[in-house]
Write a protein that holds these residues in place. Structure first.
Motif, PDB file in Angstrom:
ATOM      1  N   UNK A 174      69.622  11.517 -16.380  1.00 27.71           N
ATOM      2  CA  UNK A 174      69.505  11.150 -14.969  1.00 27.71           C
ATOM      3  C   UNK A 174      69.360   9.649 -14.778  1.00 27.71           C
ATOM      4  N   UNK A 175      68.756   8.963 -15.732  1.00 30.21           N
ATOM      5  CA  UNK A 175      68.505   7.527 -15.574  1.00 30.21           C
ATOM      6  C   UNK A 175      69.802   6.732 -15.480  1.00 30.21           C
ATOM      7  N   UNK A 176      70.892   7.254 -16.047  1.00 32.55           N
ATOM      8  CA  UNK A 176      72.161   6.520 -16.030  1.00 32.55           C
ATOM      9  C   UNK A 176      73.033   6.878 -14.833  1.00 32.55           C
ATOM     10  N   UNK A 177      72.580   7.804 -13.989  1.00 34.06           N
ATOM     11  CA  UNK A 177      73.368   8.223 -12.831  1.00 34.06           C
ATOM     12  C   UNK A 177      73.289   7.158 -11.742  1.00 34.06           C
ATOM     13  N   UNK A 178      74.443   6.804 -11.181  1.00 30.36           N
ATOM     14  CA  UNK A 178      74.503   5.771 -10.146  1.00 30.36           C
ATOM     15  C   UNK A 178      74.569   6.407  -8.762  1.00 30.36           C
ATOM     16  N   UNK A 179      73.949   5.761  -7.804  1.00 31.63           N
ATOM     17  CA  UNK A 179      74.063   6.201  -6.410  1.00 31.63           C
ATOM     18  C   UNK A 179      75.430   5.800  -5.868  1.00 31.63           C
ATOM     19  N   UNK A 180      76.040   6.600  -5.010  1.00 36.35           N
ATOM     20  CA  UNK A 180      77.339   6.224  -4.445  1.00 36.35           C
ATOM     21  C   UNK A 180      77.197   5.028  -3.513  1.00 36.35           C
ATOM     22  N   UNK A 181      78.221   4.190  -3.462  1.00 31.93           N
ATOM     23  CA  UNK A 181      78.214   3.040  -2.563  1.00 31.93           C
ATOM     24  C   UNK A 181      78.543   3.498  -1.144  1.00 31.93           C
ATOM     25  N   UNK A 182      78.283   2.633  -0.180  1.00 32.86           N
ATOM     26  CA  UNK A 182      78.605   2.964   1.214  1.00 32.86           C
ATOM     27  C   UNK A 182      80.102   3.172   1.379  1.00 32.86           C
ATOM     28  N   UNK A 183      80.916   2.394   0.653  1.00 31.41           N
ATOM     29  CA  UNK A 183      82.363   2.561   0.720  1.00 31.41           C
ATOM     30  C   UNK A 183      82.810   3.905   0.182  1.00 31.41           C
ATOM     31  N   UNK A 184      82.216   4.343  -0.932  1.00 30.92           N
ATOM     32  CA  UNK A 184      82.568   5.641  -1.508  1.00 30.92           C
ATOM     33  C   UNK A 184      82.157   6.779  -0.583  1.00 30.92           C
ATOM     34  N   UNK A 185      81.009   6.627   0.059  1.00 32.13           N
ATOM     35  CA  UNK A 185      80.562   7.658   1.005  1.00 32.13           C
ATOM     36  C   UNK A 185      81.502   7.710   2.202  1.00 32.13           C
ATOM     37  N   UNK A 186      81.890   6.539   2.724  1.00 32.66           N
ATOM     38  CA  UNK A 186      82.798   6.499   3.871  1.00 32.66           C
ATOM     39  C   UNK A 186      84.140   7.126   3.523  1.00 32.66           C
TER      40      UNK A 186
END
Length: 362
Positions: A174-186
């Motif tokens: 889990x520590x290596x998991x990245x949060x999605x960027x605002x662009x990816x969410x859009x």
């Protein structure tokens, strides 16, 4: 059957994407241990709140009279999370919470509000539940609460249990998991929106039975969660099974499988390549054009440059020649994102009738 490794990966993605997630499984199958291990990997404090021993006031706050009015005082667990600034709120044994307690949980799950205290953005919500038939004095999950959660079915496998006995029951890295960027969410929202244009009956479909309403089902809120789950999967190059678990966990099997099947057929060009090449081929289908223009607008918003904004109008002008209604939708969004100092491109002259119809030009 979804493998437990997939469920563990989906759980990690959901937490990173700030999606409230609910693990369904039989008693004694390691749900609580997995959540505790997740908090340890992420180096987050964890507060465990057990539904069966709580009252509505544990979530809505206790009224306290003050000089300036009534304050709904939060419980200690909420205060500790507030002081930490981040952490995991683990709502355990959710189906043992009676309806009044479930109703009080609604603002906690959706708005992170406990009484008059709003929890920090860094606080994530994870819940666990046994199916009502296996829970002690179990209740069906209320439809409003169920629709605020991504539902994952916790599975057990003999090999996984044996491995856990030997090395511990940890979640996927889990520590290596990245949060999605605002662009990816859009971009993911644009894709989901394009799908719903051709399947409008799936925007909202509340199950008629209490059992069905207590699991995942499609609504505007749960489709947004599906988009965020899709974006989280893309951000981490996750496999299809993990992304499917998040999408289906948000909107249910019927709607989720249909959306995933449609997404597989998209095969859209990269938005940046379309912006850079005025002759790049465009899709023929209107729903695919909706998805592509949505992705282009999302890319421009993330890029935030004058050049990208101006070039996007050339793409919209190309689409307007064949499908003006598709172009009008994206033109409205793009016009609202005009960077300071950006020039009005000549392509907008081609779009003038469309922009006037959309109320974007006098």
């Amino acid at each position: 059957m979804i493998k437990n490794e997939t469920v563990r990966s989906a759980l990690s993605l959901a937490v990173r994407a700030n999606l409230p997630v609910l693990l369904w499984g039989a008693p004694g199958t390691g749900k609580t241990s997995a959540v505790m291990a997740l908090a340890e990997q992420l180096e987050m404090p964890i507060e465990v709140v057990i539904g069966s021993i709580r009252e509505p006031s544990d979530f809505s706050g206790l009224p306290v009279i003050r000089d300036d009015g009534t304050w709904f005082a939060p419980p200690r667990w909420a205060e500790r999370l507030s002081v930490s600034g981040s952490g995991l709120l683990f709502l355990d044994e959710l189906t043992t919470a009676p309806p009044a307690v479930q109703a009080a949980m609604l603002r906690v799950v959706l708005e992170r509000a406990v009484g008059d205290l709003v929890l920090p953005e860094g606080v994530r919500v994870v819940a666990a539940a046994n199916p009502p038939g296996l829970a002690a004095d179990g209740w069906e999950l209320s439809a409003p609460l169920a629709n605020r959660l991504v539902h994952l079915d916790w599975q057990i496998e003999a090999a996984g249990v044996a491995e856990g006995f030997a090395h511990g029951f940890a979640v996927a890295d889990a520590a290596s998991v990245a949060a999605p960027t605002s662009g990816q969410i859009a971009r993911a929202k644009a894709q989901i929106g394009a799908f719903l244009r051709i399947r409008p009956e799936l925007v909202l479909a509340v199950p008629e039975s209490p059992e069905g309403a207590g699991r995942s089902w499609p609504s505007p809120r749960s489709w947004e969660m599906a988009a965020r789950g899709l974006a989280a999967g893309v951000a981490n190059a996750s496999d299809e099974a993990t992304i499917a678990a998040l999408v289906i966990g948000a909107v249910g099997e019927a709607a989720g499988f249909e959306a995933l099947s449609w997404l597989r057929t998209l095969d859209l060009p990269d938005p940046e390549s379309v912006l850079n090449d005025p002759h790049a081929p465009l899709p023929d289908r209107p729903d695919h054009l909706h998805a592509l223009l949505g992705a282009v607008v999302a890319h421009v918003h993330a890029d935030a440059s004058e050049s990208a904004w101006e070039r996007a109008w050339d793409v919209i002008a190309r689409v307007a020649k064949t499908t003006p209604d598709v172009a009008a939708t994206s033109a409205r969004t793009l016009a609202s994102q005009r960077p300071a100092g950006a020039n009005l491109p000549t392509a907008m002259l081609v779009l003038a009738p469309i922009l006037r119809t959309a109320g974007l030009m006098p």
